[in-house]
Design a protein around this motif. Structure first.
Motif, PDB file in Angstrom:
ATOM      1  N   LYS A 203       5.748  -9.265  -7.712  1.00 46.85           N
ATOM      2  CA  LYS A 203       5.649  -8.067  -7.812  1.00 46.85           C
ATOM      3  C   LYS A 203       4.601  -7.558  -8.739  1.00 46.85           C
ATOM      4  CE  LYS A 203      10.115  -6.729  -7.343  1.00 46.85           C
ATOM      5  NZ  LYS A 203      11.939  -6.053  -7.672  1.00 46.85           N
ATOM      6  N   CYS A 204       3.820  -6.679  -8.287  1.00 43.07           N
ATOM      7  CA  CYS A 204       2.617  -6.406  -8.522  1.00 43.07           C
ATOM      8  C   CYS A 204       1.942  -4.747  -8.782  1.00 43.07           C
ATOM      9  CB  CYS A 204       1.731  -7.428  -8.149  1.00 43.07           C
ATOM     10  SG  CYS A 204       0.027  -7.201  -8.885  1.00 43.07           S
ATOM     11  N   LEU A 205       1.510  -4.359 -10.106  1.00 40.66           N
ATOM     12  CA  LEU A 205       0.965  -3.187  -9.782  1.00 40.66           C
ATOM     13  C   LEU A 205      -0.480  -3.130  -9.525  1.00 40.66           C
ATOM     14  CD1 LEU A 205       2.742  -2.009 -12.999  1.00 40.66           C
ATOM     15  CD2 LEU A 205       3.423  -1.384 -10.195  1.00 40.66           C
ATOM     16  N   GLY A 206      -1.343  -2.255  -8.838  1.00 41.19           N
ATOM     17  CA  GLY A 206      -2.303  -2.228  -9.102  1.00 41.19           C
ATOM     18  C   GLY A 206      -3.100  -0.625  -9.136  1.00 41.19           C
ATOM     19  N   PHE A 207      -4.470  -1.326 -10.548  1.00 40.06           N
ATOM     20  CA  PHE A 207      -4.856  -0.785 -11.430  1.00 40.06           C
ATOM     21  C   PHE A 207      -6.497  -0.428 -11.101  1.00 40.06           C
ATOM     22  CE2 PHE A 207      -1.160  -2.497 -13.249  1.00 40.06           C
ATOM     23  CZ  PHE A 207      -1.245  -1.699 -14.321  1.00 40.06           C
ATOM     24  N   ALA A 208      -7.130   0.395 -11.694  1.00 40.05           N
ATOM     25  CA  ALA A 208      -8.049   1.042 -11.301  1.00 40.05           C
ATOM     26  C   ALA A 208      -8.913   1.212 -12.470  1.00 40.05           C
ATOM     27  CB  ALA A 208      -8.582   2.160 -10.875  1.00 40.05           C
ATOM     28  N   GLY A 227     -13.473   5.212 -12.154  1.00 35.62           N
ATOM     29  CA  GLY A 227     -12.157   4.018 -11.435  1.00 35.62           C
ATOM     30  C   GLY A 227     -11.078   4.836 -12.915  1.00 35.62           C
ATOM     31  N   TYR A 228      -9.813   5.207 -12.676  1.00 32.79           N
ATOM     32  CA  TYR A 228      -8.602   5.508 -13.239  1.00 32.79           C
ATOM     33  C   TYR A 228      -7.708   5.288 -12.905  1.00 32.79           C
ATOM     34  CZ  TYR A 228      -8.773   9.774 -10.142  1.00 32.79           C
ATOM     35  OH  TYR A 228      -9.328  11.091 -10.136  1.00 32.79           O
ATOM     36  N   ILE A 229      -6.311   5.642 -14.172  1.00 32.10           N
ATOM     37  CA  ILE A 229      -5.438   6.135 -13.761  1.00 32.10           C
ATOM     38  C   ILE A 229      -4.543   7.118 -13.275  1.00 32.10           C
ATOM     39  CG2 ILE A 229      -4.795   3.533 -13.469  1.00 32.10           C
ATOM     40  CD1 ILE A 229      -3.248   3.863 -15.676  1.00 32.10           C
ATOM     41  N   ARG A 230      -3.499   7.962 -13.099  1.00 34.49           N
ATOM     42  CA  ARG A 230      -2.961   8.728 -12.807  1.00 34.49           C
ATOM     43  C   ARG A 230      -1.412   8.681 -13.444  1.00 34.49           C
ATOM     44  NH1 ARG A 230      -4.856  13.993 -14.044  1.00 34.49           N
ATOM     45  NH2 ARG A 230      -6.526  14.336 -12.943  1.00 34.49           N
ATOM     46  N   ASN A 248       4.667   4.725 -12.879  1.00 35.64           N
ATOM     47  CA  ASN A 248       5.144   5.570 -12.087  1.00 35.64           C
ATOM     48  C   ASN A 248       4.160   6.068 -13.101  1.00 35.64           C
ATOM     49  OD1 ASN A 248       8.133   5.761 -12.336  1.00 35.64           O
ATOM     50  ND2 ASN A 248       7.963   5.467 -14.266  1.00 35.64           N
ATOM     51  N   PHE A 249       2.686   5.695 -12.069  1.00 37.07           N
ATOM     52  CA  PHE A 249       1.376   6.025 -12.110  1.00 37.07           C
ATOM     53  C   PHE A 249       0.660   5.825 -10.851  1.00 37.07           C
ATOM     54  CE2 PHE A 249       1.207   1.133 -13.471  1.00 37.07           C
ATOM     55  CZ  PHE A 249       0.111   1.084 -12.605  1.00 37.07           C
ATOM     56  N   TYR A 250      -0.861   6.280 -10.428  1.00 37.29           N
ATOM     57  CA  TYR A 250      -1.015   5.340  -9.771  1.00 37.29           C
ATOM     58  C   TYR A 250      -3.091   5.922 -10.040  1.00 37.29           C
ATOM     59  CZ  TYR A 250      -2.760  10.986  -8.702  1.00 37.29           C
ATOM     60  OH  TYR A 250      -3.570  12.152  -8.974  1.00 37.29           O
ATOM     61  N   GLN A 336       1.912   2.802  -5.740  1.00 38.54           N
ATOM     62  CA  GLN A 336       2.476   1.552  -5.834  1.00 38.54           C
ATOM     63  C   GLN A 336       3.451   0.591  -5.736  1.00 38.54           C
ATOM     64  OE1 GLN A 336       1.454   0.213  -8.536  1.00 38.54           O
ATOM     65  NE2 GLN A 336      -0.105   1.898  -8.607  1.00 38.54           N
ATOM     66  N   PRO A 337       3.410  -0.222  -5.038  1.00 37.98           N
ATOM     67  CA  PRO A 337       3.915  -0.302  -4.072  1.00 37.98           C
ATOM     68  C   PRO A 337       5.902   0.196  -4.369  1.00 37.98           C
ATOM     69  CG  PRO A 337       2.957  -2.024  -4.869  1.00 37.98           C
ATOM     70  CD  PRO A 337       2.619  -0.868  -5.495  1.00 37.98           C
ATOM     71  N   ILE A 338       6.623  -0.374  -2.742  1.00 39.75           N
ATOM     72  CA  ILE A 338       7.773   0.247  -2.950  1.00 39.75           C
ATOM     73  C   ILE A 338       8.271  -0.879  -2.161  1.00 39.75           C
ATOM     74  CG2 ILE A 338       9.568   1.807  -1.292  1.00 39.75           C
ATOM     75  CD1 ILE A 338       7.660   3.433  -3.749  1.00 39.75           C
ATOM     76  N   TYR A 339       9.688  -1.746  -2.792  1.00 37.80           N
ATOM     77  CA  TYR A 339      10.122  -2.777  -2.051  1.00 37.80           C
ATOM     78  C   TYR A 339      11.326  -2.668  -1.497  1.00 37.80           C
ATOM     79  CZ  TYR A 339       7.142  -4.440  -5.791  1.00 37.80           C
ATOM     80  OH  TYR A 339       6.042  -4.470  -7.047  1.00 37.80           O
ATOM     81  N   GLY A 340      11.295  -2.500  -0.330  1.00 38.62           N
ATOM     82  CA  GLY A 340      12.592  -3.152   0.630  1.00 38.62           C
ATOM     83  C   GLY A 340      13.516  -3.775   0.223  1.00 38.62           C
TER      84      GLY A 340
END
Length: 348
Positions: A203-208, A227-230, A248-250, A336-340
């Motif tokens: 499980k991995c979040l993606g950052f900029a 590059g930034y995050i919201r 809870n960010f993109y 961010q990823p959604i896990y199924g």
């Protein structure tokens, strides 16, 4: 218990814009790496820049590179009425020219070129920085992504203690250096690295972030996008860090999304995902879905549109969405990823 797929953005009322990766020379305890003192800015100057155009940040994480005998050293916490300043550090395991750690902080040979950024001294969030830097930007033998991937999947004790939750999909310094060197930023930001971890059950979040020193040759209009995050939530350190840790960010390099960028519904046909942006973009769904006897990574692309509804009918382990500007493919946003229902954690 019935598996329920949910959006991490449900109930979002406000968003905070920030840079996770800003370097300064502010080290309150011990002498830090020479690179911070040579290139890092004074905190007051960094704050002034961060509040100005084109940045307009609500928060920043100010980082230093601590030496191994000061590995718990962070930048000095600062109170400011206009911006949240989060203390940080970057463990620069085996760097290029500055501050070698006598063999590296992470003792595993495969982790030789891992750099780990931590935001927040208390209840902090750690991630892997610029995963392709030593393969494509400044190549070093042993610095290939395959080695970093192996280390992340089977971490040594010191790396495991950091509990890395994500990876830098975009790094402004890498983009800038590769553009100035007249070679394309490869491989497509670090999206393939992100999927390498996700497809293996990590499980991995993606950052900029910008890896920002506010040096004069950063010209965003000509070279690296910003590059930034919201982050969803309130404008304070606790809320920002908690919401980052919860996904809870993109991340973005210039594409803005709606206040509620993703809604999820479940129907008899499968799962529906409704995405929305105030400007027209090209949406992409990257899906790890069932194909014959196994799972394969597939991508599906929209037309140019503000809103897009994607329906997933096959069995799937994860889906992640991203948006690209139709005018400039370097300007993107990554949700961010959604896990199924078929997700299985690495090592389970």
């Amino acid at each position: 218990m019935t598996f329920k797929v949910t959006s991490p953005y449900t109930g979002t009322a406000s968003w905070q814009k920030g840079n996770i990766h800003v370097h300064t020379r502010a080290n309150p305890d011990k002498q830090g790496s020479q690179i911070d003192y040579e290139y890092g800015g004074d905190c007051d100057d960094v704050i002034k820049q961060s509040l100005s155009v084109p940045f307009n940040f609500d928060f920043i994480c100010t980082s230093i590179h601590p030496y191994i005998d000061a590995i718990d050293t962070f930048t000095q916490p600062m109170e400011h009425e206009d911006i949240v300043v989060i203390p940080g550090r970057e463990i620069q395991n085996d760097t290029i020219y500055y501050g070698h750690y006598e063999g590296g902080y992470f003792r595993d040979e495969k982790a030789k070129y891992i750099h780990a950024l931590t935001m927040g001294r208390e209840n902090g969030v750690s991630l892997c920085c610029h995963p392709c830097f030593f393969e494509t930007t400044r190549p070093r033998e042993g610095g290939e992504w395959k080695n970093i991937l192996e280390s992340l999947l089977s971490p040594c004790a010191l790396l495991k203690d950091l509990n890395l939750v994500g990876i830098e999909v975009y790094n402004g310094l890498s983009m800038l250096e590769e553009d100035q060197g007249s070679k394309p930023y490869s491989p497509h930001f670090s999206e393939p690295c992100w999927d390498d971890l996700l497809t293996r059950g990590y499980k991995c979040l993606g950052f900029a972030g910008n890896d920002e020193f506010y040096r004069e040759h950063y010209i965003y209009e000509n070279y690296a996008p910003l590059g930034y995050i919201r982050v969803a939530g309130d404008k304070n350190e606790t809320s920002i860090l908690n919401n980052i840790g919860a996904g809870n960010f993109y991340a973005s390099t210039g594409v803005e999304l709606d206040t509620l960028p993703l809604e999820v519904t479940e129907t008899d046909e499968g799962y529906g995902f409704h995405l929305s942006s105030p400007a027209e973009v090209i949406w992409k769904a990257i899906v790890f879905e069932q194909h014959e006897d196994g799972y394969t990574l597939q991508s599906y692309t929209s037309d140019i549109t503000g809103a897009w509804t994607f329906t997933q009918r096959k069995k799937w382990k994860y889906i992640r969405f991203q948006a690209c500007s139709p005018l400039d493919d370097k300007k993107r946003a990554w949700l961010q990823p959604i896990y199924g229902p078929d997700w299985v954690d690495h090592g389970s």
